[in-house]
Design a protein around this motif. Structure first.
Motif, PDB file in Angstrom:
ATOM      1  N   SER A  76       0.794  -1.229   0.000  1.00 51.70           N
ATOM      2  CA  SER A  76       0.000   0.000   0.000  1.00 51.70           C
ATOM      3  C   SER A  76       0.827   1.279   0.000  1.00 51.70           C
ATOM      4  O   SER A  76       0.296   2.336  -0.287  1.00 51.70           O
ATOM      5  CB  SER A  76      -0.946   0.004   1.210  1.00 51.70           C
ATOM      6  N   GLU A  77       2.104   1.211   0.310  1.00 47.36           N
ATOM      7  CA  GLU A  77       2.890   2.443   0.431  1.00 47.36           C
ATOM      8  C   GLU A  77       2.963   3.225  -0.882  1.00 47.36           C
ATOM      9  O   GLU A  77       2.776   4.424  -0.903  1.00 47.36           O
ATOM     10  CB  GLU A  77       4.304   2.125   0.928  1.00 47.36           C
ATOM     11  N   GLY A  78       3.189   2.553  -1.988  1.00 46.43           N
ATOM     12  CA  GLY A  78       3.272   3.236  -3.274  1.00 46.43           C
ATOM     13  C   GLY A  78       2.066   2.994  -4.162  1.00 46.43           C
ATOM     14  O   GLY A  78       2.090   3.325  -5.349  1.00 46.43           O
ATOM     15  N   ARG A  79       0.999   2.468  -3.596  1.00 46.11           N
ATOM     16  CA  ARG A  79      -0.175   2.076  -4.373  1.00 46.11           C
ATOM     17  C   ARG A  79      -0.780   3.230  -5.165  1.00 46.11           C
ATOM     18  O   ARG A  79      -1.123   3.088  -6.325  1.00 46.11           O
ATOM     19  CB  ARG A  79      -1.226   1.474  -3.447  1.00 46.11           C
ATOM     20  N   ARG A  80      -0.926   4.392  -4.554  1.00 43.03           N
ATOM     21  CA  ARG A  80      -1.554   5.544  -5.212  1.00 43.03           C
ATOM     22  C   ARG A  80      -0.814   5.892  -6.500  1.00 43.03           C
ATOM     23  O   ARG A  80      -1.412   6.138  -7.541  1.00 43.03           O
ATOM     24  CB  ARG A  80      -1.550   6.728  -4.236  1.00 43.03           C
ATOM     25  N   TYR A  81       0.515   5.887  -6.454  1.00 39.72           N
ATOM     26  CA  TYR A  81       1.316   6.242  -7.631  1.00 39.72           C
ATOM     27  C   TYR A  81       1.302   5.120  -8.664  1.00 39.72           C
ATOM     28  O   TYR A  81       1.354   5.387  -9.866  1.00 39.72           O
ATOM     29  CB  TYR A  81       2.739   6.612  -7.216  1.00 39.72           C
ATOM     30  N   LEU A  82       1.206   3.889  -8.208  1.00 45.91           N
ATOM     31  CA  LEU A  82       1.073   2.772  -9.143  1.00 45.91           C
ATOM     32  C   LEU A  82      -0.244   2.890  -9.911  1.00 45.91           C
ATOM     33  O   LEU A  82      -0.284   2.705 -11.131  1.00 45.91           O
ATOM     34  CB  LEU A  82       1.141   1.436  -8.399  1.00 45.91           C
ATOM     35  N   VAL A  83      -1.317   3.240  -9.229  1.00 48.10           N
ATOM     36  CA  VAL A  83      -2.617   3.419  -9.886  1.00 48.10           C
ATOM     37  C   VAL A  83      -2.531   4.555 -10.902  1.00 48.10           C
ATOM     38  O   VAL A  83      -3.041   4.442 -12.018  1.00 48.10           O
ATOM     39  CB  VAL A  83      -3.736   3.654  -8.845  1.00 48.10           C
ATOM     40  N   TRP A  84      -1.870   5.645 -10.558  1.00 49.52           N
ATOM     41  CA  TRP A  84      -1.731   6.756 -11.504  1.00 49.52           C
ATOM     42  C   TRP A  84      -0.899   6.355 -12.716  1.00 49.52           C
ATOM     43  O   TRP A  84      -1.160   6.780 -13.837  1.00 49.52           O
ATOM     44  CB  TRP A  84      -1.138   7.974 -10.818  1.00 49.52           C
ATOM     45  N   THR A  85       0.120   5.534 -12.496  1.00 47.37           N
ATOM     46  CA  THR A  85       0.920   5.033 -13.611  1.00 47.37           C
ATOM     47  C   THR A  85       0.051   4.178 -14.528  1.00 47.37           C
ATOM     48  O   THR A  85       0.081   4.329 -15.754  1.00 47.37           O
ATOM     49  CB  THR A  85       2.115   4.201 -13.100  1.00 47.37           C
ATOM     50  N   LEU A  86      -0.736   3.299 -13.935  1.00 48.35           N
ATOM     51  CA  LEU A  86      -1.613   2.437 -14.733  1.00 48.35           C
ATOM     52  C   LEU A  86      -2.654   3.244 -15.482  1.00 48.35           C
ATOM     53  O   LEU A  86      -3.036   2.887 -16.600  1.00 48.35           O
ATOM     54  CB  LEU A  86      -2.280   1.395 -13.832  1.00 48.35           C
ATOM     55  N   GLN A  87      -3.096   4.343 -14.892  1.00 48.40           N
ATOM     56  CA  GLN A  87      -4.061   5.212 -15.569  1.00 48.40           C
ATOM     57  C   GLN A  87      -3.457   5.748 -16.871  1.00 48.40           C
ATOM     58  O   GLN A  87      -4.150   5.852 -17.879  1.00 48.40           O
ATOM     59  CB  GLN A  87      -4.459   6.361 -14.655  1.00 48.40           C
ATOM     60  N   LYS A  88      -2.185   6.085 -16.856  1.00 46.93           N
ATOM     61  CA  LYS A  88      -1.516   6.547 -18.075  1.00 46.93           C
ATOM     62  C   LYS A  88      -1.322   5.401 -19.064  1.00 46.93           C
ATOM     63  O   LYS A  88      -1.535   5.556 -20.265  1.00 46.93           O
ATOM     64  CB  LYS A  88      -0.153   7.149 -17.726  1.00 46.93           C
ATOM     65  N   LEU A  89      -0.900   4.261 -18.559  1.00 50.27           N
ATOM     66  CA  LEU A  89      -0.584   3.134 -19.437  1.00 50.27           C
ATOM     67  C   LEU A  89      -1.829   2.513 -20.060  1.00 50.27           C
ATOM     68  O   LEU A  89      -1.773   2.017 -21.181  1.00 50.27           O
ATOM     69  CB  LEU A  89       0.197   2.067 -18.661  1.00 50.27           C
ATOM     70  N   VAL A  90      -2.949   2.529 -19.364  1.00 48.85           N
ATOM     71  CA  VAL A  90      -4.170   1.908 -19.870  1.00 48.85           C
ATOM     72  C   VAL A  90      -4.759   2.714 -21.029  1.00 48.85           C
ATOM     73  O   VAL A  90      -5.522   2.185 -21.830  1.00 48.85           O
ATOM     74  CB  VAL A  90      -5.191   1.696 -18.726  1.00 48.85           C
ATOM     75  N   PHE A  91      -4.383   3.955 -21.155  1.00 50.39           N
ATOM     76  CA  PHE A  91      -4.864   4.765 -22.272  1.00 50.39           C
ATOM     77  C   PHE A  91      -4.309   4.270 -23.600  1.00 50.39           C
ATOM     78  O   PHE A  91      -5.011   4.235 -24.598  1.00 50.39           O
ATOM     79  CB  PHE A  91      -4.486   6.243 -22.083  1.00 50.39           C
ATOM     80  N   ARG A  92      -3.059   3.861 -23.588  1.00 54.36           N
ATOM     81  CA  ARG A  92      -2.375   3.462 -24.819  1.00 54.36           C
ATOM     82  C   ARG A  92      -2.747   2.042 -25.241  1.00 54.36           C
ATOM     83  O   ARG A  92      -2.815   1.142 -24.418  1.00 54.36           O
ATOM     84  CB  ARG A  92      -0.857   3.511 -24.613  1.00 54.36           C
ATOM     85  N   ARG A  93      -2.938   1.855 -26.518  1.00 56.19           N
ATOM     86  CA  ARG A  93      -3.266   0.534 -27.061  1.00 56.19           C
ATOM     87  C   ARG A  93      -2.147  -0.469 -26.757  1.00 56.19           C
ATOM     88  O   ARG A  93      -2.405  -1.621 -26.420  1.00 56.19           O
ATOM     89  CB  ARG A  93      -3.492   0.634 -28.566  1.00 56.19           C
ATOM     90  N   GLN A  94      -0.893  -0.038 -26.852  1.00 59.60           N
ATOM     91  CA  GLN A  94       0.249  -0.934 -26.686  1.00 59.60           C
ATOM     92  C   GLN A  94       0.358  -1.494 -25.264  1.00 59.60           C
ATOM     93  O   GLN A  94       0.863  -2.589 -25.073  1.00 59.60           O
ATOM     94  CB  GLN A  94       1.565  -0.217 -27.021  1.00 59.60           C
ATOM     95  N   SER A  95      -0.053  -0.746 -24.275  1.00 60.47           N
ATOM     96  CA  SER A  95       0.113  -1.200 -22.889  1.00 60.47           C
ATOM     97  C   SER A  95      -1.225  -1.468 -22.202  1.00 60.47           C
ATOM     98  O   SER A  95      -1.260  -1.723 -21.001  1.00 60.47           O
ATOM     99  CB  SER A  95       0.919  -0.168 -22.099  1.00 60.47           C
ATOM    100  N   PHE A  96      -2.310  -1.455 -22.963  1.00 63.17           N
ATOM    101  CA  PHE A  96      -3.629  -1.592 -22.365  1.00 63.17           C
ATOM    102  C   PHE A  96      -3.810  -2.894 -21.596  1.00 63.17           C
ATOM    103  O   PHE A  96      -4.234  -2.899 -20.445  1.00 63.17           O
ATOM    104  CB  PHE A  96      -4.728  -1.484 -23.434  1.00 63.17           C
ATOM    105  N   ARG A  97      -3.504  -4.030 -22.222  1.00 60.78           N
ATOM    106  CA  ARG A  97      -3.784  -5.319 -21.588  1.00 60.78           C
ATOM    107  C   ARG A  97      -3.049  -5.475 -20.265  1.00 60.78           C
ATOM    108  O   ARG A  97      -3.633  -5.930 -19.282  1.00 60.78           O
ATOM    109  CB  ARG A  97      -3.468  -6.469 -22.530  1.00 60.78           C
TER     110      ARG A  97
END
Length: 173
Positions: A76-97
């Motif tokens: 949980s310590e870095g969870r918030r930033y991991l979620v924000w990273t995934l928010q960026k990556l999920v936008f792109r077709r290449q990193s969506f899955r």
């Protein structure tokens, strides 16, 4: 961290991308579970995901991809930033899955209670409009199929909630 956040403006230079790839690599400073579980490491991953999104997706997959839900809940310590990273990556077709799968698992092991948590971002992917990704609906629903086929009740519950978002008309503008 402030220095790494400025790298987003140099994402077209080969040197910045090469250094970011090295930092996120298996032997890099931010390429391990220990580093990315800390708040500082997760913040650096978030900053570097602008410069080398493909490498960030590979790192997230390698470090968190096969992690059990209980372990994800405890990280949980870095969870918030991991979620924000995934928010960026999920936008792109290449990193969506990769990003959508991990968001689904983080949502099944949710520890946050605000609207832009992993659950909220995962469910948003299945809105018909304003989904937050460039990926076509068929590719998005394939992730739900995979989650439902997993057999884990927590993941199935998150997938059913996400399916209900596709039927909702409240998010249209």
């Amino acid at each position: 961290l402030a220095f790494l956040r400025q790298w987003r403006y140099f994402d077209l230079t080969r040197n910045a991308v090469a250094v970011a790839e090295k930092l996120l690599g298996r032997e890099g400073l931010f390429g391990s579970l220990d580093a990315l579980s800390s708040e500082f490491g997760a913040q650096c991953l978030d900053a570097l995901s602008h410069v080398a999104p493909d490498t960030a997706a590979k790192t997230v997959q390698r470090v968190f991809g096969e992690m059990p839900l209980e372990t994800l809940r405890d990280a949980s310590e870095g969870r918030r930033y991991l979620v924000w990273t995934l928010q960026k990556l999920v936008f792109r077709r290449q990193s969506f899955r990769v990003a959508a799968r991990l968001l689904m698992h983080l949502a099944a092991a949710e520890t946050e209670d605000w609207s832009n948590n992993a659950t909220g971002l995962f469910k948003q992917l299945f809105q018909l409009e304003l989904s937050g990704t460039e990926v076509e609906p068929a590719e998005r629903f394939a992730v739900l199929d995979e989650g439902i086929a997993s057999g884990d009740e927590r993941i199935i519950a998150v997938c059913i909630e996400a399916l209900s978002m596709s039927l909702s008309h409240r998010h249209f503008s």
